[in-house]
Write a protein that holds these residues in place. Sequence first.
Motif, short mmCIF file in Angstrom:
data_model
loop_
_atom_site.label_atom_id
_atom_site.label_comp_id
_atom_site.label_asym_id
_atom_site.label_seq_id
_atom_site.Cartn_x
_atom_site.Cartn_y
_atom_site.Cartn_z
N ARG A 166 -62.98 89.87 6.26
CA ARG A 166 -61.64 90.44 6.31
C ARG A 166 -61.07 90.74 4.93
N THR A 249 -48.23 87.84 10.80
CA THR A 249 -48.85 88.77 11.74
C THR A 249 -48.53 88.36 13.18
N HIS A 285 -55.21 87.88 15.45
CA HIS A 285 -56.17 88.78 16.10
C HIS A 285 -55.68 89.31 17.44
N ALA A 287 -53.64 91.76 18.29
CA ALA A 287 -53.01 93.09 18.28
C ALA A 287 -53.34 93.83 19.57
N GLN A 291 -53.40 99.29 17.48
CA GLN A 291 -52.47 98.76 16.49
C GLN A 291 -53.26 98.15 15.32
N ASP A 292 -53.06 98.70 14.13
CA ASP A 292 -53.71 98.17 12.95
C ASP A 292 -52.85 97.06 12.34
N THR A 293 -53.52 96.09 11.71
CA THR A 293 -52.80 95.02 11.02
C THR A 293 -53.19 95.04 9.55
N GLU A 360 -63.24 88.37 17.18
CA GLU A 360 -62.46 89.60 17.10
C GLU A 360 -62.84 90.56 18.23
N GLN A 364 -60.36 91.99 21.14
CA GLN A 364 -60.25 93.42 21.41
C GLN A 364 -60.52 93.73 22.88
N THR A 394 -46.04 94.58 19.22
CA THR A 394 -47.32 95.28 19.06
C THR A 394 -48.50 94.32 19.20
#
Length: 479
Positions: A166, A249, A285, A287, A291-293, A360, A364, A394
């Motif tokens: 990351r 986040t 993680h 999101a 949606q980007d972080t 991750e 997702q 988000t």
Amino acid sequence: MPMDPAELADRLGRWPGRGPLYLLLAARLRRLVDEGELPPGTALPPDRAFASALAVGRGTVVAAYDQLRLEGRIVRRQGSGTRVAGPPRPGPRDTTGAPVFLHLLEPRDDDVILLACAAPTAPPAMLLTAYERALSRLATVTNDIGYHPSGHRLLRRAVADHYTRRGVPTGPEQVLVTNGGQQALSLLARTLVEPGGTVLVEAPTYPGALEAFHEQSASVRTLPVGLDGFEAATRTPGPRPKLAYVVSTHHNPTGGLLPALPRRRLAAAADAADVPLIDDEVLAHLAFPGQDTPPPLAAFGETVISVGSLSKSVWGGLRIGWIRAARPVIDRLARLRAVHDLGGNLPAQLAAAELLPHVETLCQDLAADRRARHDHLRAELARRLPRWQAPAVTGGQTLWVRLPHGDGDSFAQTALRHGVAVLPGSGLDASGGSGEFIRIHFLADPDTLTKAVRRLATAWRSYGGGHDRGAPAPRSMAI
């Protein structure tokens, strides 16, 4: 001074049930007295104030107090109020009164929909596969007593690789494995803050962090969400803050996301002030699709201490967390951990080491379902309780809901009597604000969320909210 009515209401836990309210209230107060949670001499709240906090009639509190007076457990005198019977004396150290923990301590009640504490409710298939692989590895273990206060080397390496992927180069020596994120926060508070030391936190914030700091007798000072004003706060006269805590986040509870530039500025300010900055990444993680972080806060500063966990992304029963920090900090934490806990569950750590490279992908895969439940809950709230403000988020797991009137503490009591547990906002805000908010999660299945909102609407009418009709649409929440 009498005990704060809202605090005592929180300590009652899930006290409503079947039967006369005054008897149920008396039973729960009796238990608190008998268990020493309300030691002799404790001044209880006045009838009217306590009734207001509980959202019940004053007669309910009067009858409950009278029942306990007849039993000799409390004393009521005109002009001097109501006290627990017996002379005041130093009692045992206070335990937590935070509703988020008290809900977990209560026996399971299938009649109550729990929207207060959020975590996946079942282990995913990926975790079962990871345990199968871990057990095969465990069968080969020799010459190892299983005590690893810093965590098993395989999991420390997996966490280090997780951060390196990351954009935060990390070695295993910079990682301490813990029994979940809550233990990580408790260890950091014990290690970095002496009693009376100042800790900077957001208002509102995760209540478990506040409990960890309060247990260490820290002086908690609040800043807006995102720790806006951090630099000025470190330059004010007086002792330098010993620690700062942020959820950058999918902020708990507001759901906000701190953009990259404010992250850089915050990390730089913490570096310049030499204030350790904890970034709680437990929700990082989660999101929603598309949606980007931003990069982790640790990518921007050396003083950032990252806390992570698998409890929100995988399953609450997998008690695996970690701390990523500079090696001297990790070494200090390991010495403290060795005293309190010789080491965590080794099979769970081996399973987590197998699982972490894929976490991750797991998040997702579940993101679309999580967003659908978020959308479903907001739609139900808009339909049945349109005057409630429930901004979209988000990612994460919770909504930060503003009530049009009243307060979250007393409404949470009313909601509980109607079969829904929600978290009142005041317990998440060390500044004394957020009283008009409640936090509710959207992880339950759509049918359960529909049932919960139906009950909340009934509770709101009972509370005095009337039939909500017509309100402006809430806007999205952002830091």
